[in-house]
Design an enzyme around this catalytic site. Sequence first.
Site, PDB file in Angstrom:
ATOM      1  N   HIS A   1      -0.751   6.465   8.281  1.00  0.00           N
ATOM      2  CA  HIS A   1      -0.481   4.850   9.319  1.00  0.00           C
ATOM      3  C   HIS A   1       1.388   4.786   8.544  1.00  0.00           C
ATOM      4  O   HIS A   1       2.488   4.762   9.413  1.00  0.00           O
ATOM      5  CB  HIS A   1      -0.686   3.967   7.966  1.00  0.00           C
ATOM      6  CG  HIS A   1       0.148   2.506   8.267  1.00  0.00           C
ATOM      7  ND1 HIS A   1      -0.382   1.423   8.770  1.00  0.00           N
ATOM      8  CD2 HIS A   1       1.386   2.486   8.269  1.00  0.00           C
ATOM      9  CE1 HIS A   1       0.578   0.581   8.944  1.00  0.00           C
ATOM     10  NE2 HIS A   1       0.815   1.155   8.592  1.00  0.00           N
ATOM     11  N   GLU A   2       1.782   5.595   7.283  1.00  0.00           N
ATOM     12  CA  GLU A   2       3.302   5.677   7.627  1.00  0.00           C
ATOM     13  C   GLU A   2       3.535   7.018   7.922  1.00  0.00           C
ATOM     14  O   GLU A   2       4.833   6.964   8.050  1.00  0.00           O
ATOM     15  CB  GLU A   2       3.194   6.433   5.434  1.00  0.00           C
ATOM     16  CG  GLU A   2       2.584   5.305   4.783  1.00  0.00           C
ATOM     17  CD  GLU A   2       3.512   3.775   4.927  1.00  0.00           C
ATOM     18  OE1 GLU A   2       4.203   3.812   5.427  1.00  0.00           O
ATOM     19  OE2 GLU A   2       2.435   2.634   4.985  1.00  0.00           O
TER      20      GLU A   2
ATOM     21  N   GLY B   1       0.695  -1.116   0.157  1.00  0.00           N
ATOM     22  CA  GLY B   1       0.592   0.309   0.091  1.00  0.00           C
ATOM     23  C   GLY B   1       0.259   1.571   0.497  1.00  0.00           C
ATOM     24  O   GLY B   1       0.534   2.241  -0.633  1.00  0.00           O
ATOM     25  N   ALA B   2       1.719   1.066   0.678  1.00  0.00           N
ATOM     26  CA  ALA B   2       2.688   2.587   1.084  1.00  0.00           C
ATOM     27  C   ALA B   2       4.134   1.764   1.376  1.00  0.00           C
ATOM     28  O   ALA B   2       4.377   0.734   2.282  1.00  0.00           O
ATOM     29  CB  ALA B   2       2.289   3.708   1.680  1.00  0.00           C
ATOM     30  N   MET B   3       4.958   2.960   1.701  1.00  0.00           N
ATOM     31  CA  MET B   3       6.780   2.518   2.621  1.00  0.00           C
ATOM     32  C   MET B   3       6.881   3.651   3.295  1.00  0.00           C
ATOM     33  O   MET B   3       7.084   4.661   2.526  1.00  0.00           O
ATOM     34  CB  MET B   3       7.857   1.909   1.416  1.00  0.00           C
ATOM     35  CG  MET B   3       8.557   1.543   2.106  1.00  0.00           C
ATOM     36  SD  MET B   3       8.847   0.994   3.070  1.00  0.00           S
ATOM     37  CE  MET B   3      10.540   0.233   3.930  1.00  0.00           C
ATOM     38  N   GLU B   4       6.927   3.238   4.277  1.00  0.00           N
ATOM     39  CA  GLU B   4       7.200   4.406   5.728  1.00  0.00           C
ATOM     40  C   GLU B   4       9.273   5.618   5.180  1.00  0.00           C
ATOM     41  O   GLU B   4       9.956   5.664   6.022  1.00  0.00           O
ATOM     42  CB  GLU B   4       7.062   4.130   6.549  1.00  0.00           C
ATOM     43  CG  GLU B   4       8.166   3.539   7.185  1.00  0.00           C
ATOM     44  CD  GLU B   4       8.015   1.236   7.411  1.00  0.00           C
ATOM     45  OE1 GLU B   4       8.412   0.671   7.504  1.00  0.00           O
ATOM     46  OE2 GLU B   4       6.890   1.376   6.020  1.00  0.00           O
ATOM     47  N   ASN B   5       9.239   5.375   3.941  1.00  0.00           N
ATOM     48  CA  ASN B   5      10.863   5.923   3.700  1.00  0.00           C
ATOM     49  C   ASN B   5      11.199   7.288   4.348  1.00  0.00           C
ATOM     50  O   ASN B   5       9.323   8.435   4.143  1.00  0.00           O
ATOM     51  CB  ASN B   5      11.285   5.996   2.348  1.00  0.00           C
ATOM     52  CG  ASN B   5      10.952   4.835   1.817  1.00  0.00           C
ATOM     53  OD1 ASN B   5      11.423   3.930   2.124  1.00  0.00           O
ATOM     54  ND2 ASN B   5       9.578   4.973   0.686  1.00  0.00           N
TER      55      ASN B   5
ATOM     56  N   HIS C   1       4.786   5.955  11.156  1.00  0.00           N
ATOM     57  CA  HIS C   1       6.190   5.681  10.831  1.00  0.00           C
ATOM     58  C   HIS C   1       7.924   5.890  10.862  1.00  0.00           C
ATOM     59  O   HIS C   1       8.289   5.823  11.534  1.00  0.00           O
ATOM     60  CB  HIS C   1       6.119   4.642   9.724  1.00  0.00           C
ATOM     61  CG  HIS C   1       6.068   3.466   9.138  1.00  0.00           C
ATOM     62  ND1 HIS C   1       6.032   1.960  10.674  1.00  0.00           N
ATOM     63  CD2 HIS C   1       4.808   2.939   8.607  1.00  0.00           C
ATOM     64  CE1 HIS C   1       5.205   1.165  10.069  1.00  0.00           C
ATOM     65  NE2 HIS C   1       4.420   1.405   9.098  1.00  0.00           N
TER      66      HIS C   1
END
Length: 827
Positions: free
Chosen positions: A289-290, A255-259, A293
């Site tokens: 959510h991200e 869904g997404a990535m918390e870079n 993080h």
Amino acid sequence: MSVLTRDEAQTRAQLLDVQHYSVDLDLTTGDQTFESTSLIRFTARTAGDTFVELKPETLHSALLDDEPLDVTTLDGNRLPLRLSEGEHVLRISTTMRYSRTGEGMHRFADPSDGESYVYTQLFMEDVQRVFAAFDQPDLKAVFEMAVTAPDGWTVLANGITEQQPDGRWRSAATPPLSTYFVCVAAGPWHSVRTEHAGLPFGIHCRRSLAAHLDADADEILAVTKACYDRFHEKFDEPYPFDSYDQAFVPEFNAGAMENPGLVTFRDEFVFRSAVTVTERQTRAMVIAHEMAHMWFGDLVTLRWWDDIWLNESFAEYMGYQTVNEACSDLFPDTWVDFGVTRKAWGYEADQRPSTHPVAPDPEAVPDTASALLNFDGISYAKGASALRQLVTWLGEKDFLAGINIHFKRHKFGNATLADFIDNLAAATDRDVHAWAEQWLRTTGVDTLTPALTGEGLRWNLTIDREGSRPHRVAVGLYDRDPSGELVLRERRELDVPQTEPAELTGPRPALAVVNDQDLTYAKLRLDEVSQESALRGISRIPDALTRAVIWNAMRDMVRDGELLPADYLDVALAHLTEETELALVQGVLGFARHQIADRYVTEEARPAALSTIRQIARALLRRTEDGEAPGLRLTAVRALIDSATTPDQITSWLDEGTVHGGPELDPELRWRILARLAVLGATDEPTIAAELERDPSATGQEGAARCRAALPTAEAKAAAWSALFDTDDLSNYLFTATAQGFWQPEQAELVREYVPRFYPAAIALGARRGAAMAEAAGRYAFPSYAIDQESLALGEHHLTDEMIPALHRKLVDQLDDLHRALNTRES
């Protein structure tokens, strides 16, 4: 390729202190490969042997303290290093290959305009596909990136980027990061930029999606800013990075990535067709959510992958809670959607043979391959539910106090479950260590059932528990008023197990709901009187979250063989047509359509199940003729399309370009109709080609692939199968679309010969193309509709075959679901 073991990571962490990476990427050398150079500064605490990881197309050179290393010693993904005590500089130059699987440096050519985009997804061990690194989460370092990109491209990274006079892009140095958080996204992005709280904020997408991003930019940025402000009210530590960019990228696996500083999202969140408010709420939740993080995951990072739940459970809980608090004007109650969709995901995962504790023992995650298996409904939904129960039991004030202690003690470092629990314990007198053992180290789902005994105006309430966890629950007691409404008499908080029955005054309630407000994680059952009241009157319960709890209980009862699928559909027909909460309509219709109609009823009963779903959808269409509930109407239209058994009505919609009374057909609805017509044998290749010419976008390409694979001819199935398994030409998204079209319940006989072919084909694919494609094969290309003992036995036989862990785990889950479907049909 060798996977990294926990023991190897611990040994290397004791040996090395990594300070700094300078990474230089050249993206101008063609569309197949790029050039990569890493300069790593680190210290060896003692003399010793270790290794650096990389997965190059070609390893050109490696220099340790300016002395050349023998590049032929590269063994798989490991280049051995013999170190003396003290400071070192390692320089490695490679050619790397672009990916089409969403791993490493993924490259995408947009069919809409021919523009190309690249982005990194470096989770777990895919940094090695982009540059050489000491690749484990507890070897944090400062990163600086330099990128040579084609003219007209913009380069985004974790830190603020600027284009230099020589044309190269350079990023600002980051704070210490784990290797898997490094991110670069490059291409001719369309960007919307602003500033908030003194920091630059930006959102970015492909140029072909520019108009759609612009249409939603105000909402996306408003949600982002509101969540940012809310987190600063909750957390003592300020946001730790120099900017906040959100890039919506193509063909993204998650869904997404918390870079840190550059969150990447799947660009389906840039909506190009009509969506419901629940889908917009999901996007807001993923944004929150991200962002959570940035603190829990990025500022404080797990030491090893057994603690992945610390990242995901926390972000999942905070995502829903923060949107609920900060964006209530847009999205009134996110926990309803959590209860009916995400929580069901957790319950299902926790009842399979592959279940595991929320926080598994470190020994259960011995290497990175096993760690990858734990990104599931347990680490996300069950873990978030456990944290919500913890907040209920502990109180939010003490919970946040413990979290802030955690951030302060471990910022820019790494922490474990033990650290987390110790920090919570420092903020409360409650025994959180015992709570953690009971909730986080155990598997399975408790079941709670109310029992009412007494007579007249005096009753005792006892909650029976199957399981071992303590629960703090609210019990809702409802009376039926003369109009038939179920009216809340009182909502009482109780601890389970009880020390003594709860005494009630007044007549026996018509309905007793354990876990009213959905504050714990447990399956619910109803006493006989309450079950009758619920089945007859669920739409007469005033609170949507209570209705979600009861719908979930009925879903569990169907899956457990305690409620006939036909009875569930009857309840849905009686009550869903009156439902006002969109998340519930979507969740119940989705379960009815894709589980009950496609899997849980027999082939003979399937037409009646589809007919019931169409009756519900038509009733919802009649309810929404006034235009007051466009999301409900859109949901009904989708259900009617997906449940059509004759082509007439949906063909007329496609020909006229609109549903009578609205909505007009946008690309998503047109492809949905065409896919259903393909299943029914009511369209052909020239029609699909014409639709693709009308919509040549990436989504159109996927729609055409899905439709072609769904055509009910031997030739179409053979072509689709060959595309899936005989070549490696399909990208991750085109593979998924083709697989989704291939298996259809209506075509069971046509594709029966492919059922035994699936297992060797999927095993070979996983070996060639890796974990992401193996997981896609297990999820989407599995013969889900071959529901018989022969198929189950065949699958169980192949579980003994050698295959990569990601595929094995997916097959275990699929076969357990198949077994459950068989049991449900026979109950």
